[in-house]
Design a protein around this motif. Structure first.
Motif, PDB file in Angstrom:
ATOM      1  N   LYS A   1     -11.663 -36.003 -13.317  1.00 18.81           N
ATOM      2  CA  LYS A   1      -9.743 -36.584 -13.296  1.00 18.81           C
ATOM      3  C   LYS A   1     -10.280 -37.631 -12.650  1.00 18.81           C
ATOM      4  O   LYS A   1     -10.728 -37.969 -11.705  1.00 18.81           O
ATOM      5  CB  LYS A   1      -9.005 -35.561 -12.328  1.00 18.81           C
ATOM      6  CG  LYS A   1      -7.584 -35.799 -12.206  1.00 18.81           C
ATOM      7  CD  LYS A   1      -6.919 -34.581 -11.685  1.00 18.81           C
ATOM      8  CE  LYS A   1      -5.191 -35.097 -11.450  1.00 18.81           C
ATOM      9  NZ  LYS A   1      -4.693 -35.256 -12.866  1.00 18.81           N
TER      10      LYS A   1
ATOM     11  N   GLU B   1       2.973 -32.048  -4.396  1.00 19.44           N
ATOM     12  CA  GLU B   1       2.364 -32.398  -5.817  1.00 19.44           C
ATOM     13  C   GLU B   1       3.145 -32.711  -6.722  1.00 19.44           C
ATOM     14  O   GLU B   1       4.160 -32.300  -7.085  1.00 19.44           O
ATOM     15  CB  GLU B   1       1.409 -31.324  -6.205  1.00 19.44           C
ATOM     16  CG  GLU B   1       0.238 -30.852  -5.194  1.00 19.44           C
ATOM     17  CD  GLU B   1      -0.474 -29.429  -5.814  1.00 19.44           C
ATOM     18  OE1 GLU B   1      -0.763 -29.654  -6.741  1.00 19.44           O
ATOM     19  OE2 GLU B   1      -0.600 -28.656  -4.980  1.00 19.44           O
TER      20      GLU B   1
ATOM     21  N   LEU C   1      -4.881 -29.410  -4.513  1.00 19.81           N
ATOM     22  CA  LEU C   1      -4.897 -30.999  -4.144  1.00 19.81           C
ATOM     23  C   LEU C   1      -5.999 -31.366  -3.277  1.00 19.81           C
ATOM     24  O   LEU C   1      -6.190 -31.036  -2.160  1.00 19.81           O
ATOM     25  CB  LEU C   1      -3.578 -31.417  -3.665  1.00 19.81           C
ATOM     26  CG  LEU C   1      -3.226 -32.752  -3.743  1.00 19.81           C
ATOM     27  CD1 LEU C   1      -3.102 -33.397  -5.250  1.00 19.81           C
ATOM     28  CD2 LEU C   1      -1.856 -33.027  -2.922  1.00 19.81           C
TER      29      LEU C   1
ATOM     30  N   TYR D   1      -4.844 -39.232  -9.774  1.00 18.91           N
ATOM     31  CA  TYR D   1      -3.839 -38.392  -9.054  1.00 18.91           C
ATOM     32  C   TYR D   1      -2.552 -39.082  -8.603  1.00 18.91           C
ATOM     33  O   TYR D   1      -2.514 -40.254  -8.434  1.00 18.91           O
ATOM     34  CB  TYR D   1      -4.556 -37.876  -7.671  1.00 18.91           C
ATOM     35  CG  TYR D   1      -6.034 -37.351  -7.903  1.00 18.91           C
ATOM     36  CD1 TYR D   1      -5.918 -35.669  -8.267  1.00 18.91           C
ATOM     37  CD2 TYR D   1      -7.446 -37.701  -7.987  1.00 18.91           C
ATOM     38  CE1 TYR D   1      -7.032 -35.131  -8.231  1.00 18.91           C
ATOM     39  CE2 TYR D   1      -8.358 -37.202  -8.351  1.00 18.91           C
ATOM     40  CZ  TYR D   1      -8.384 -35.757  -8.473  1.00 18.91           C
ATOM     41  OH  TYR D   1      -9.449 -35.051  -8.768  1.00 18.91           O
TER      42      TYR D   1
END
Length: 731
Positions: free
Chosen positions: A276, A248, A255, A279
């Motif tokens: 969100k 990550e 995740l 990523y």
């Protein structure tokens, strides 16, 4: 010579005819006989017992010859024996090594790990493998082409494994050169002697594009209804049997991605763009010992929006006030709504439409809303409060999929055709002491307004129109009663202004309608008499400041402070307030020394001021280095790297301040590093070569300033040579 018995003889191969041994006879023996593996080379002289070679032995043909020797009498009968005699052939280095192929071919991937074999060469030697004669050593003799100072390939001298060198791992690129020819040699005698035999073979290597590439930005539509996990991409290592893992970049609670041992990346659950929208993570490969195999790959994921959010009214009820004399086409307010879908897309585009108007008098279309902005306007006619004082609108707000009803209430307010009228035209006078605190209410006043209550047409603003040149007074209004409170805004001073003749006016925040003006009814008068109070002494200056060097001697005169008494008292005492001296930093360099000074008259009245001494810097601090983060270079180095270093000095720096940079005068530092000046305060630190190990190096740096006297600082700079991520930072 010697008697007949079991014996072993070690004889080097080759060398031709020679005597080995002579057996002696004992009566009645008169002769000898040898049988066994003579192979036409080994025999014995019957009468003398001499064992001999009539040719050369060959270890590669036979390593041991086994014979039986016996002694005989005159009649040919055995007297002694047979005894075992072994001829042990000693190997000599008489065979060159041989490759099992005259030409080898191999394939290597761009960015393959340094030291990881991608092919092998193999050679054999017919000599004795237990001796150095057959101990082989591999090396690379030539490298075509060889564009760099170091070879791009290396070979294990024992196993013949060929792998990229550190330079090759970094520079191999099929776009620049896709084929290389290596001349590989093999040498016997473990490569330890000049007399060793050497053979060679060509190795043709093809460079192919690296399989280990970061995938392009992955786009995933939010709130997917597919069965999860869903395959979204795949990566391929250049190596076999590696373990894929995700690392990550953002420290998330969990995740929502995973990777299997085929390098397939999955999204494990539906994503929500509104929570969100991007990523970022790394894919790493490890061997079975947990060591990194490939450089980490940076993976970016963008969550694509779908229209899954309806418009939302910003307020449960939007209230708008409109004066009844507003003209047609006037903007009267805006209805605000939001959509959580992606901004700037059709998913979040909202359109507005009035669905209903209550009451529908005197017409049903008194209002208009701009379709794409939500701005409300009056239609062609003005409103009349006597017909309707309030209107309720239902506004339909839609996006491409959803719709929402927002409520709007419009209050029709009275026009401002009445002026405020004071209940008194003169409030006579008020007496206050000059020491009354700021904020004290000294008088309450009242005016009334006949317009609609709780609107801008009836709210009253009180102001001192005349008689207050220094703005010593302020008037605040009670919004519910319109009562005014006259307050002290600035400290009063009998000696400066013992009396005020004030004229107060009353106005509205809303402008009056044409034809109506404020008059004397909106004015009132009153006087303020200020009484004297024995006041403390006054300093000539609000504060005092001086400037001295930080190293001045004790008892040096720095400044003169003067004070007087407003009442004319000539006996005043000046002293420093005990426990009130402070020191503070200025810009982290110079000091300000602050002393609090008191002045006192006969009535024990006191005043206080501040003396600030600005201390001028003296060059008494050695320079050093200022860095936001420790210096590092990515391993392996490619040449041309440099790190920006800045000098810092706790002493005050002027526009002409300069520093000089140098390295410690030791051979190791001078051979490995160099430092070059950029400007008066900065320099570049650079490695002189690329042959650095992956570790932390200590680089001693010397910095000199140009102060008086000049000072020198020494810094032991720790420089990290480290593996880097794709973002060129220490991984």
């Amino acid at each position: 010579t010697g008697p007949l018995k079991d014996m072993d003889f070690s004889i080097p191969e080759g060398g031709g005819m020679r005597f080995i041994y002579q057996f002696t006879s004992e009566p009645p023996a008169v002769s000898f006989r040898a049988t066994g593996e003579k192979d036409g080379i080994i025999d014995i002289v019957p009468k003398t017992g001499i064992l001999y070679l009539n040719g050369s032995l060959d270890w590669e043909t036979k390593a041991v010859h086994r014979l039986q020797v016996e002694s005989l009498d005159e009649k040919g009968n055995i007297v002694k024996g047979p005894y075992t005699v072994n001829i042990l052939v000693e190997d000599i280095n008489d065979n060159p090594p041989e490759f099992d192929q005259t030409k080898y071919t191999g394939v290597v991937r761009q960015n393959s790990r340094a030291g990881k074999p991608f092919m092998y060469v193999h050679a054999t030697d017919r000599d004795d493998p237990t001796t150095p004669h057959a101990q082989l050593t591999y090396s690379i003799l030539h490298h075509f082409p060889n564009p760099y100072s170091e070879m791009l390939f290396q070979i294990d001298n024992v196993t013949g494994a060929i792998s990229p060198s550190k330079t090759g791992s970094y520079y191999l690129d099929p776009q620049k050169q896709d084929t290389f020819t290596l001349v590989v040699t093999v040498k016997d005698m473990a490569g330890m002697t000049m007399n060793a035999f050497t053979s060679s073979a060509d190795v043709i290597i093809t460079v192919k594009e690296s399989l280990w590439k970061a995938p392009p930005t992955i786009r995933i539509q939010e709130n997917s209804t597919q069965v999860h996990p869903v395959n979204i991409s795949q990566v391929h290592s250049n190596e076999q049997d590696v373990i894929y893992e995700l690392f990550e970049k953002d420290k998330l609670p969990s995740l929502p991605f995973s990777i299997d041992q085929n390098g397939i990346i999955y999204v494990n659950e539906p994503l929500d763009r509104e929570k969100k929208d991007t990523y970022s993570f790394f894919v790493v490969t490890k061997d079975n010992k947990g060591e990194l195999v490939d450089k980490p790959l940076h993976v970016n994921v963008i969550v694509e929006d779908i229209n899954d959010n309806p418009p939302v009214c910003q307020e449960a009820l939007t209230v708008i006030e409109v004066q009844e004399n507003e003209g047609g086409g006037s903007n009267i307010g805006t209805l605000f709504a939001t959509d959580m879908d992606e901004e700037g897309t059709l998913n979040s585009r909202m359109q507005f439409k009035i669905e209903s108007q209550v009451p529908a008098v005197p017409a049903s279309n008194l209002f208009f809303i701009q379709q794409d902005t939500g701005v409300l306007q009056l239609s062609s006619r003005s409103l009349n409060k006597r017909i309707a004082s309030n209107y309720s609108l239902k506004v339909l707000v839609t996006d491409a999929v959803f719709q929402t009803i927002c409520d709007v209430q419009i209050h029709v307010i009275d026009i401002n055709d009445q002026i405020p009228i004071f209940e008194k035209s003169d409030y006579h006078n008020v007496t206050v002491a000059e020491s009354v605190p700021v904020g004290t209410v000294i008088l309450e006043i009242q005016a009334t307004d006949g317009d609609e209550p709780a609107t801008g047409s009836s709210y009253i603003i009180y102001q001192v129109k005349e008689g207050d040149p220094n703005n010593s007074f302020i008037i605040e209004t009670d919004s519910e009663t319109n009562r005014g409170f006259v307050k002290i805004k600035k400290a009063l001073d009998f000696e400066t202004a013992p009396e005020y003749n004030l004229v107060i006016n009353a106005t509205n925040p809303e402008p009056l309608v044409p034809g109506v003006t404020y008059n004397s009814s909106s004015l009132t008068l009153f006087k303020v008499f200020v009484t004297n109070v024995d006041e403390p002494p006054v300093f000539h200056e609000a504060f005092y400041k001086g400037e001295v060097s930080e190293d001045i001697p004790v008892n040096t005169l720095v400044t003169t402070v003067k004070a007087y008494d407003p009442e004319g008292d000539t006996k005043i005492v000046l002293k420093e307030e005990q426990g009130k001296r402070t020191s503070i930093w200025l810009a982290g360099k110079d000091f300000l020394q602050k002393s609090h000074l008191l002045v006192e008259d006969n009535a024990a009245q006191k005043s206080k001021t501040t003396l600030t001494l600005h201390l001028l810097d003296v060059n008494d601090n050695t320079p050093g280095l200022a860095m936001d983060y420790p210096p590092f270079f990515c391993y392996p180095l490619s040449g041309g790297e440099r790190f920006f270093v800045a000098a810092t000095d706790a002493d005050e720096q002027w526009y002409y301040s300069t520093f000089t940079f140098s390295l410690a005068n030791d051979v190791n530092t001078r051979n490995n590093w160099e430092i070059s000046k950029v400007n008066a305060t900065h320099a570049y630190l650079s490695p002189k070569h690329i042959n650095f190990e992956e570790k932390v190096y200590n680089v001693p740096v010397t910095i000199n300033d140009n102060g008086r006297p000049p000072l020198e600082g020494k810094v032991n700079l720790e420089v990290n040579i480290c593996k880097c991520s794709s973002e060129k930072s220490c991984f």
